[in-house]
Design a protein around this motif. Sequence first.
Motif, PDB file in Angstrom:
ATOM      1  N   LEU A  46     -64.966  28.086  -9.542  1.00 52.25           N
ATOM      2  CA  LEU A  46     -63.515  27.763  -9.271  1.00 52.25           C
ATOM      3  C   LEU A  46     -63.476  28.094  -7.775  1.00 52.25           C
ATOM      4  O   LEU A  46     -63.312  29.294  -7.202  1.00 52.25           O
ATOM      5  CB  LEU A  46     -62.667  28.581  -9.974  1.00 52.25           C
ATOM      6  N   GLY A  47     -63.370  26.924  -6.861  1.00 50.72           N
ATOM      7  CA  GLY A  47     -63.431  27.021  -5.314  1.00 50.72           C
ATOM      8  C   GLY A  47     -61.936  26.905  -4.966  1.00 50.72           C
ATOM      9  O   GLY A  47     -60.866  26.806  -5.602  1.00 50.72           O
ATOM     10  N   THR A  48     -61.851  26.715  -3.534  1.00 45.87           N
ATOM     11  CA  THR A  48     -60.442  26.674  -2.924  1.00 45.87           C
ATOM     12  C   THR A  48     -60.021  25.395  -3.061  1.00 45.87           C
ATOM     13  O   THR A  48     -58.861  24.869  -3.010  1.00 45.87           O
ATOM     14  CB  THR A  48     -60.851  26.780  -1.752  1.00 45.87           C
ATOM     15  N   ASN A  49     -60.825  24.290  -3.380  1.00 43.46           N
ATOM     16  CA  ASN A  49     -60.401  22.843  -3.518  1.00 43.46           C
ATOM     17  C   ASN A  49     -60.772  22.314  -4.857  1.00 43.46           C
ATOM     18  O   ASN A  49     -60.018  21.460  -5.359  1.00 43.46           O
ATOM     19  CB  ASN A  49     -61.113  22.022  -2.425  1.00 43.46           C
ATOM     20  N   ASN A  50     -61.970  22.609  -5.350  1.00 46.46           N
ATOM     21  CA  ASN A  50     -62.398  22.032  -6.506  1.00 46.46           C
ATOM     22  C   ASN A  50     -62.554  22.944  -7.800  1.00 46.46           C
ATOM     23  O   ASN A  50     -63.011  24.116  -7.359  1.00 46.46           O
ATOM     24  CB  ASN A  50     -63.660  21.329  -6.478  1.00 46.46           C
ATOM     25  N   CYS A  51     -62.601  22.514  -8.946  1.00 53.21           N
ATOM     26  CA  CYS A  51     -62.886  23.320 -10.310  1.00 53.21           C
ATOM     27  C   CYS A  51     -63.882  22.468 -10.773  1.00 53.21           C
ATOM     28  O   CYS A  51     -63.787  21.130 -11.158  1.00 53.21           O
ATOM     29  CB  CYS A  51     -61.737  23.401 -11.179  1.00 53.21           C
ATOM     30  N   ARG A  52     -65.291  23.071 -10.796  1.00 50.18           N
ATOM     31  CA  ARG A  52     -66.471  22.138 -11.449  1.00 50.18           C
ATOM     32  C   ARG A  52     -67.181  23.089 -12.377  1.00 50.18           C
ATOM     33  O   ARG A  52     -67.368  24.272 -12.319  1.00 50.18           O
ATOM     34  CB  ARG A  52     -67.204  21.860 -10.129  1.00 50.18           C
ATOM     35  N   LEU A  53     -67.671  22.345 -13.278  1.00 47.49           N
ATOM     36  CA  LEU A  53     -68.777  22.834 -14.383  1.00 47.49           C
ATOM     37  C   LEU A  53     -69.747  22.119 -14.577  1.00 47.49           C
ATOM     38  O   LEU A  53     -69.619  20.813 -14.370  1.00 47.49           O
ATOM     39  CB  LEU A  53     -67.617  22.790 -15.787  1.00 47.49           C
ATOM     40  N   LEU A  54     -70.913  22.827 -14.722  1.00 54.90           N
ATOM     41  CA  LEU A  54     -72.095  22.033 -15.118  1.00 54.90           C
ATOM     42  C   LEU A  54     -72.795  22.707 -16.351  1.00 54.90           C
ATOM     43  O   LEU A  54     -73.018  24.090 -16.350  1.00 54.90           O
ATOM     44  CB  LEU A  54     -73.147  22.294 -14.081  1.00 54.90           C
ATOM     45  N   ILE A  55     -73.091  22.002 -17.274  1.00 57.26           N
ATOM     46  CA  ILE A  55     -73.739  22.411 -18.299  1.00 57.26           C
ATOM     47  C   ILE A  55     -75.193  21.803 -18.550  1.00 57.26           C
ATOM     48  O   ILE A  55     -75.169  20.411 -18.419  1.00 57.26           O
ATOM     49  CB  ILE A  55     -73.009  22.082 -19.890  1.00 57.26           C
ATOM     50  N   LEU A  75     -56.550  24.750  -4.937  1.00 54.87           N
ATOM     51  CA  LEU A  75     -56.206  26.272  -5.262  1.00 54.87           C
ATOM     52  C   LEU A  75     -55.599  27.123  -4.133  1.00 54.87           C
ATOM     53  O   LEU A  75     -54.702  27.721  -4.143  1.00 54.87           O
ATOM     54  CB  LEU A  75     -57.160  26.875  -6.042  1.00 54.87           C
ATOM     55  N   GLY A  76     -56.212  26.700  -3.026  1.00 58.64           N
ATOM     56  CA  GLY A  76     -56.115  27.200  -1.689  1.00 58.64           C
ATOM     57  C   GLY A  76     -54.957  26.724  -0.979  1.00 58.64           C
ATOM     58  O   GLY A  76     -54.653  27.088   0.192  1.00 58.64           O
ATOM     59  N   GLU A  77     -54.118  25.700  -1.384  1.00 62.63           N
ATOM     60  CA  GLU A  77     -53.007  25.274  -0.727  1.00 62.63           C
ATOM     61  C   GLU A  77     -52.037  26.116  -0.340  1.00 62.63           C
ATOM     62  O   GLU A  77     -51.431  26.699  -1.094  1.00 62.63           O
ATOM     63  CB  GLU A  77     -52.465  24.202  -1.510  1.00 62.63           C
ATOM     64  N   GLU A  91     -51.361  26.352 -11.403  1.00 58.95           N
ATOM     65  CA  GLU A  91     -51.232  25.395 -12.607  1.00 58.95           C
ATOM     66  C   GLU A  91     -52.196  24.462 -12.606  1.00 58.95           C
ATOM     67  O   GLU A  91     -52.716  24.279 -13.859  1.00 58.95           O
ATOM     68  CB  GLU A  91     -49.709  25.101 -12.614  1.00 58.95           C
ATOM     69  N   ARG A  92     -52.573  23.824 -11.620  1.00 58.85           N
ATOM     70  CA  ARG A  92     -53.392  22.869 -11.426  1.00 58.85           C
ATOM     71  C   ARG A  92     -54.716  23.183 -11.918  1.00 58.85           C
ATOM     72  O   ARG A  92     -55.621  22.616 -12.536  1.00 58.85           O
ATOM     73  CB  ARG A  92     -53.423  22.202 -10.052  1.00 58.85           C
ATOM     74  N   ALA A  93     -55.194  24.419 -11.321  1.00 59.88           N
ATOM     75  CA  ALA A  93     -56.303  25.262 -11.704  1.00 59.88           C
ATOM     76  C   ALA A  93     -56.457  25.493 -12.972  1.00 59.88           C
ATOM     77  O   ALA A  93     -57.392  25.447 -13.550  1.00 59.88           O
ATOM     78  CB  ALA A  93     -56.495  26.299 -10.545  1.00 59.88           C
ATOM     79  N   TYR A  94     -55.439  25.978 -13.442  1.00 61.41           N
ATOM     80  CA  TYR A  94     -55.285  26.636 -15.035  1.00 61.41           C
ATOM     81  C   TYR A  94     -55.518  25.558 -15.877  1.00 61.41           C
ATOM     82  O   TYR A  94     -56.611  25.440 -16.764  1.00 61.41           O
ATOM     83  CB  TYR A  94     -54.141  27.329 -15.175  1.00 61.41           C
ATOM     84  N   GLU A  95     -54.970  24.059 -15.673  1.00 63.55           N
ATOM     85  CA  GLU A  95     -55.190  23.228 -16.374  1.00 63.55           C
ATOM     86  C   GLU A  95     -56.533  22.851 -16.568  1.00 63.55           C
ATOM     87  O   GLU A  95     -57.302  22.331 -17.334  1.00 63.55           O
ATOM     88  CB  GLU A  95     -53.970  22.164 -15.903  1.00 63.55           C
ATOM     89  N   ALA A  96     -57.267  22.660 -15.290  1.00 59.64           N
ATOM     90  CA  ALA A  96     -58.651  22.271 -15.274  1.00 59.64           C
ATOM     91  C   ALA A  96     -59.441  23.428 -15.944  1.00 59.64           C
ATOM     92  O   ALA A  96     -60.540  22.914 -16.466  1.00 59.64           O
ATOM     93  CB  ALA A  96     -58.951  22.414 -13.672  1.00 59.64           C
ATOM     94  N   LEU A  97     -58.989  24.678 -15.750  1.00 59.50           N
ATOM     95  CA  LEU A  97     -59.953  25.755 -16.459  1.00 59.50           C
ATOM     96  C   LEU A  97     -60.057  25.497 -17.975  1.00 59.50           C
ATOM     97  O   LEU A  97     -60.768  25.869 -18.690  1.00 59.50           O
ATOM     98  CB  LEU A  97     -59.607  27.151 -15.807  1.00 59.50           C
ATOM     99  N   GLN A 120     -63.796  31.792  -2.409  1.00 58.61           N
ATOM    100  CA  GLN A 120     -62.764  32.241  -1.146  1.00 58.61           C
ATOM    101  C   GLN A 120     -61.227  32.131  -1.417  1.00 58.61           C
ATOM    102  O   GLN A 120     -60.622  33.089  -1.186  1.00 58.61           O
ATOM    103  CB  GLN A 120     -62.758  31.203   0.049  1.00 58.61           C
ATOM    104  N   ALA A 121     -60.616  31.324  -2.263  1.00 55.44           N
ATOM    105  CA  ALA A 121     -59.033  31.356  -2.535  1.00 55.44           C
ATOM    106  C   ALA A 121     -58.827  32.690  -3.176  1.00 55.44           C
ATOM    107  O   ALA A 121     -57.847  33.393  -2.887  1.00 55.44           O
ATOM    108  CB  ALA A 121     -58.767  30.107  -3.234  1.00 55.44           C
TER     109      ALA A 121
END
Length: 369
Positions: A46-55, A75-77, A91-97, A120-121
């Motif tokens: 979970l970064g300042t701009n992106n939420c990314r998952l790798l399996i 998230l850091g906006e 909320e945007r980050a929560y939905e992605a998570l 960072q955020a």
Amino acid sequence: MPETGAPAGAPRSQRFGSGGQRARGGASDGHGASGRDAPLYGALDLGTNNCRLLIARPARDGFRVVDSFSRIVRLGEGLSRTGRLDDAAMERAYEALVLCGERVAKKGIESSRLMAVATQACRQADNGVAFIERVRMDTGLRLRIIDPVEEARLSVEGCLNLFDDTAEAVLVVDVGGGSTELSWLKRGGAGFELDGWMSAPIGVVTLAERHPEPAGAGPAVIEAWYEAMVEDMGVALSAAPIDPALREVFAAGRAHLVGTSGAITSLAGIHLRLRRYQRNLVDGLWMSRGDCENAARRLIQLGPEGRAAESCIGPDRADLVLAGAAIMEAVQRAWPSERVRVADRGLREGLLLQKMREDRRPRRRRRRR
């Protein structure tokens, strides 16, 4: 102020392997369990701009990607102005998570094999810890806020097999949304040794908010705006805790950069004039300094609408991509190198490789009294 030094728990003489064969969708890490029966691992960033998952699943030459997810959440906006995470951004980050959690559950990944981190955020925001706790309570995802030194080390770990084995030194540049991590490595006896690192508190989101793009301005104004972003990052880089003599190694062509972020992959997509983003063409690509500068100039000429129409950029990143280009240009001015290797990999891959390596180590059997 930038944070500098050598990673905690990793002294300046820390050695990194010198590469190996590229794993499909991942980085090389020697031998290990492989096949369909191997357990699945997950890495969530979970970064300042992106939420990314790798399996991924362990493989003999690293790992094989099974599933991936990426969403721009910003998230850091506004964080640089308020010091807090904005409600809409959370909320945007929560939905992605939530979506990430569903994928993890569907794949049946054990909690001990899911590495979830925030950068960072959440480090910077007054309410960052509270947001992480809310995510844990509501979704069961346990995100760990990592410090800049660990973030830099993991980025290096994920890019090791992109290092040129003949180079005397390598600079790994991880451009994030809220900060930029830089790691300098010099060739040692058994690979590359960490010479120093820094975390500059400037990323694509913070730089773009600090320097809004002038609307409807002429070429001279736009050029001055872009140059101001380059100079802003240049000031931060002046605090690098590295012997200036190392710059001569870069200037002489005996070293190279590795860029790991959307900043450099976007430049690569523009350079290749891709109609759609293709990771297999971008990851591992060598670009010259001139290639990077020409791609940045093309992005400037396209304007906001033209950048949004580019499939490798899109509307969500059209206002950030030039900030990323400016950061890369500032790095290339400070550490002149004619070669930069593009990495569509980094922190998540580093997390996976680290955990898989730990799990391969034989556990010591307890002695019976």
